[in-house]
Enzyme design. Structure first.
Site, mmCIF file in Angstrom:
data_model
loop_
_atom_site.group_PDB
_atom_site.id
_atom_site.type_symbol
_atom_site.label_atom_id
_atom_site.label_comp_id
_atom_site.label_asym_id
_atom_site.label_seq_id
_atom_site.Cartn_x
_atom_site.Cartn_y
_atom_site.Cartn_z
ATOM 1 N N ASP A 201 0.860 -1.193 0.000
ATOM 2 C CA ASP A 201 0.000 0.000 0.000
ATOM 3 C C ASP A 201 0.891 1.235 0.000
ATOM 4 O O ASP A 201 1.819 1.349 0.814
ATOM 5 C CB ASP A 201 -0.916 -0.030 1.234
ATOM 6 C CG ASP A 201 -1.921 1.107 1.242
ATOM 7 O OD1 ASP A 201 -3.138 0.843 1.080
ATOM 8 O OD2 ASP A 201 -1.497 2.282 1.419
ATOM 9 N N ILE A 202 0.635 2.144 -0.918
ATOM 10 C CA ILE A 202 1.464 3.349 -1.012
ATOM 11 C C ILE A 202 1.261 4.203 0.243
ATOM 12 O O ILE A 202 0.139 4.363 0.727
ATOM 13 C CB ILE A 202 1.113 4.163 -2.283
ATOM 14 C CG1 ILE A 202 1.290 3.281 -3.528
ATOM 15 C CG2 ILE A 202 1.993 5.409 -2.380
ATOM 16 C CD1 ILE A 202 0.934 3.968 -4.839
ATOM 17 N N ASN A 209 -2.278 13.243 -3.916
ATOM 18 C CA ASN A 209 -3.456 13.780 -4.613
ATOM 19 C C ASN A 209 -3.793 15.186 -4.134
ATOM 20 O O ASN A 209 -4.058 16.080 -4.941
ATOM 21 C CB ASN A 209 -4.677 12.884 -4.360
ATOM 22 C CG ASN A 209 -4.688 11.659 -5.258
ATOM 23 O OD1 ASN A 209 -4.254 11.725 -6.405
ATOM 24 N ND2 ASN A 209 -5.182 10.555 -4.734
ATOM 25 N N ASP A 218 -2.355 9.619 -10.455
ATOM 26 C CA ASP A 218 -2.459 8.539 -11.452
ATOM 27 C C ASP A 218 -1.096 8.193 -12.048
ATOM 28 O O ASP A 218 -0.779 7.031 -12.273
ATOM 29 C CB ASP A 218 -3.425 8.937 -12.576
ATOM 30 C CG ASP A 218 -4.882 8.806 -12.150
ATOM 31 O OD1 ASP A 218 -5.137 8.370 -11.009
ATOM 32 O OD2 ASP A 218 -5.775 9.146 -12.958
ATOM 33 N N GLU A 244 -4.775 2.479 -4.012
ATOM 34 C CA GLU A 244 -3.309 2.413 -4.068
ATOM 35 C C GLU A 244 -2.819 1.178 -3.339
ATOM 36 O O GLU A 244 -1.794 1.195 -2.689
ATOM 37 C CB GLU A 244 -2.670 3.690 -3.493
ATOM 38 C CG GLU A 244 -3.518 4.451 -2.518
ATOM 39 C CD GLU A 244 -3.659 3.770 -1.169
ATOM 40 O OE1 GLU A 244 -4.626 2.988 -1.017
ATOM 41 O OE2 GLU A 244 -2.825 4.018 -0.294
HETATM 42 P P1 GH3 Z 1 -1.515 5.357 4.320
HETATM 43 O O1 GH3 Z 1 -0.071 5.623 4.367
HETATM 44 O O2 GH3 Z 1 -2.089 5.095 5.653
HETATM 45 O O3 GH3 Z 1 -1.849 4.272 3.358
HETATM 46 O O4 GH3 Z 1 -2.203 6.696 3.801
HETATM 47 P P2 GH3 Z 1 -2.875 6.951 2.411
HETATM 48 O O5 GH3 Z 1 -3.082 8.420 2.265
HETATM 49 O O6 GH3 Z 1 -2.102 6.310 1.343
HETATM 50 O O7 GH3 Z 1 -4.226 6.152 2.562
HETATM 51 P P3 GH3 Z 1 -5.727 6.528 2.335
HETATM 52 O O8 GH3 Z 1 -6.443 5.215 2.259
HETATM 53 O O9 GH3 Z 1 -6.172 7.504 3.345
HETATM 54 O O10 GH3 Z 1 -5.784 7.242 0.931
HETATM 55 C C1 GH3 Z 1 -5.750 6.563 -0.250
HETATM 56 C C2 GH3 Z 1 -5.980 7.565 -1.345
HETATM 57 O O11 GH3 Z 1 -5.868 6.962 -2.630
HETATM 58 C C3 GH3 Z 1 -7.351 8.180 -1.320
HETATM 59 C C4 GH3 Z 1 -7.799 8.208 -2.782
HETATM 60 O O12 GH3 Z 1 -8.143 9.495 -3.177
HETATM 61 C C5 GH3 Z 1 -6.586 7.766 -3.528
HETATM 62 N N1 GH3 Z 1 -6.922 6.985 -4.721
HETATM 63 C C6 GH3 Z 1 -7.598 5.828 -4.801
HETATM 64 N N2 GH3 Z 1 -7.701 5.425 -6.083
HETATM 65 C C7 GH3 Z 1 -7.076 6.362 -6.841
HETATM 66 C C8 GH3 Z 1 -6.844 6.522 -8.242
HETATM 67 O O13 GH3 Z 1 -7.244 5.686 -9.084
HETATM 68 N N3 GH3 Z 1 -6.159 7.615 -8.672
HETATM 69 C C9 GH3 Z 1 -5.699 8.533 -7.760
HETATM 70 N N4 GH3 Z 1 -5.038 9.586 -8.244
HETATM 71 N N5 GH3 Z 1 -5.909 8.420 -6.451
HETATM 72 C C10 GH3 Z 1 -6.577 7.353 -5.985
HETATM 73 MG MG MG Z 2 -1.929 4.209 1.332
HETATM 74 MG MG MG Z 3 -4.915 2.012 0.934
HETATM 75 MG MG MG Z 4 -5.598 3.150 3.231
#
Ligand code: GH3
Ligand code: MG
Ligand code: MG
Ligand code: MG
Length: 325
Positions: A201-202, A209, A218, A244
């Site tokens: 997980d990123i 974003n 993206d 992610e």
């Molecule tokens: P953590 O280190 O705890 O994983 O924090 P995080 O910010 O990575 O985790 P969180 O789950 O809060 O946020 C994930 C984000 O990923 C939120 C959402 O807007 C973004 N996201 C999900 N799918 C896509 C996508 O297809 N494209 C983009 N640009 N962003 C995406």
């Molecule tokens: Mg994440």
């Molecule tokens: Mg996540």
């Molecule tokens: Mg998350």
């Protein structure tokens, strides 16, 4: 080998009227060793501007089919040096030519061999002396059927890939991963091999974003996918589970190897900045990884993913950019 790109020369008006896009410009391979028949057949197909390649024996025919694609194979059953029926049988069993229709050319004394040919998968036959209109009609029927079949197959492949892959990254999607993992777990039940599932997980991706916009997010996802794929073996599998979050399956690994690969993956993301469209030109991205080692036994897809997810959660709590098993 003779090649003829047919022209409209010597065409009867009758034939022109039945021209149809679905069999125009077909590629036809003719296997015939009687020159006057080769000429007659070649001329017949000029009306459709088909491309005819003619050869006089089986070896040359097989070579031609390995070099290019054909829509129809016309095979004489009266070759002097060999058995045309055996050639048909070979063309049926060969992967490259299996789906190409075969039209046999024979005499009325060959009825038994024609029947045998139809049995082994030739599609149709025509008797000598060849009637040009009949030849065209039989050939067109087969070409049309082949084109239709090709279209169906192409559509099927497109819908299959749409159902199983993620359009942003080109990676497999969750659905595919679950089916694949299910199969591996079934196999694993009997074998003594060990399998590893990594959940990635990123880190702080929401911040990417929020700071740079969804488009840059993206770009990061695409590069991330590329780097993960690039650090894996050809038989490892990676899927985008959503957002992610990615899952990697390493079949047939030792504990040490799994840990080594996981660490290599983590570093392949964090060690080198991502080139993205921002004023600074690049951005550092890190990932947390949770890993589960699966030994033979009774496991479900859900339980395995849950184990990897618990470790991922621990990795996030442990400060991120770490791997935990
Ligand atoms: P953590 O280190 O705890 O994983 O924090 P995080 O910010 O990575 O985790 P969180 O789950 O809060 O946020 C994930 C984000 O990923 C939120 C959402 O807007 C973004 N996201 C999900 N799918 C896509 C996508 O297809 N494209 C983009 N640009 N962003 C995406
Ligand atoms: Mg994440
Ligand atoms: Mg996540
Ligand atoms: Mg998350």
């Amino acid at each position: 080998v003779r090649e003829n790109t047919a022209t409209q020369l010597g065409v009867t008006d009758d034939n022109k009227t039945v021209m149809d896009e679905s069999f125009e410009n077909a590629r036809i391979l003719l296997v015939e060793d009687q020159n006057f028949e080769t000429d007659k057949i070649t001329k017949t197909f000029q009306v459709d501007q088909d491309h005819i390649v003619s050869v006089t024996g089986g070896m040359a025919a097989i070579e031609e089919t390995s070099k290019s694609d054909f829509d129809l194979l016309i095979v004489s059953l009266n070759l002097k040096s060999e058995d045309g029926l055996r050639l048909c049988s070979h063309l049926r069993s060969n992967e490259r030519t299996r789906a190409i229709p075969i039209l046999m050319v024979a005499t009325d004394e060959d009825m038994q061999r024609i029947a045998h040919g139809l049995e082994i998968g030739a599609h149709d036959y025509i008797l000598r002396p060849i009637d040009r209109n009949e030849l065209l009609a039989r050939a067109r029927t087969q070409i049309r059927r082949k084109r239709f079949q090709d279209r169906l197959r192409a559509n099927y492949e497109i819908s299959l890939s749409m159902a199983l892959t993620d359009s942003l990254t080109g990676l497999y999607n969750r659905r595919y991963l679950e089916v694949h993992l299910q199969k591996l777990l079934q196999k694993n039940e009997q074998s003594k091999k060990t399998l590893c599932v990594l959940m990635m997980d990123i880190d702080k991706f929401k911040g990417v974003n929020d700071t740079y916009g969804h488009g840059v997010g993206d770009e990061v996802l695409k590069t991330f996918a590329y780097r993960v794929k690039d650090s894996l073996r050809s038989f490892d599998l990676v899927a985008r589970m959503g957002g992610e979050e990615f899952v990697v399956i390493l079949p047939d690994v030792t504990d040490d190897m799994a840990q080594f690969v996981a660490e290599r993956l983590r570093r392949s993301i964090g060690d080198k900045p991502f080139n993205v469209n921002i004023p600074a030109g690049a951005l550092t991205v890190t990932t947390s990884i949770g890993g589960a080692i699966i030994r033979s036994g009774d496991h479900t897809v859900q339980s395995v993913l849950e184990r990897a997810d618990k470790c991922l959660y621990a990795a996030k709590n442990g400060g991120r950019n770490v791997t935990i098993f």
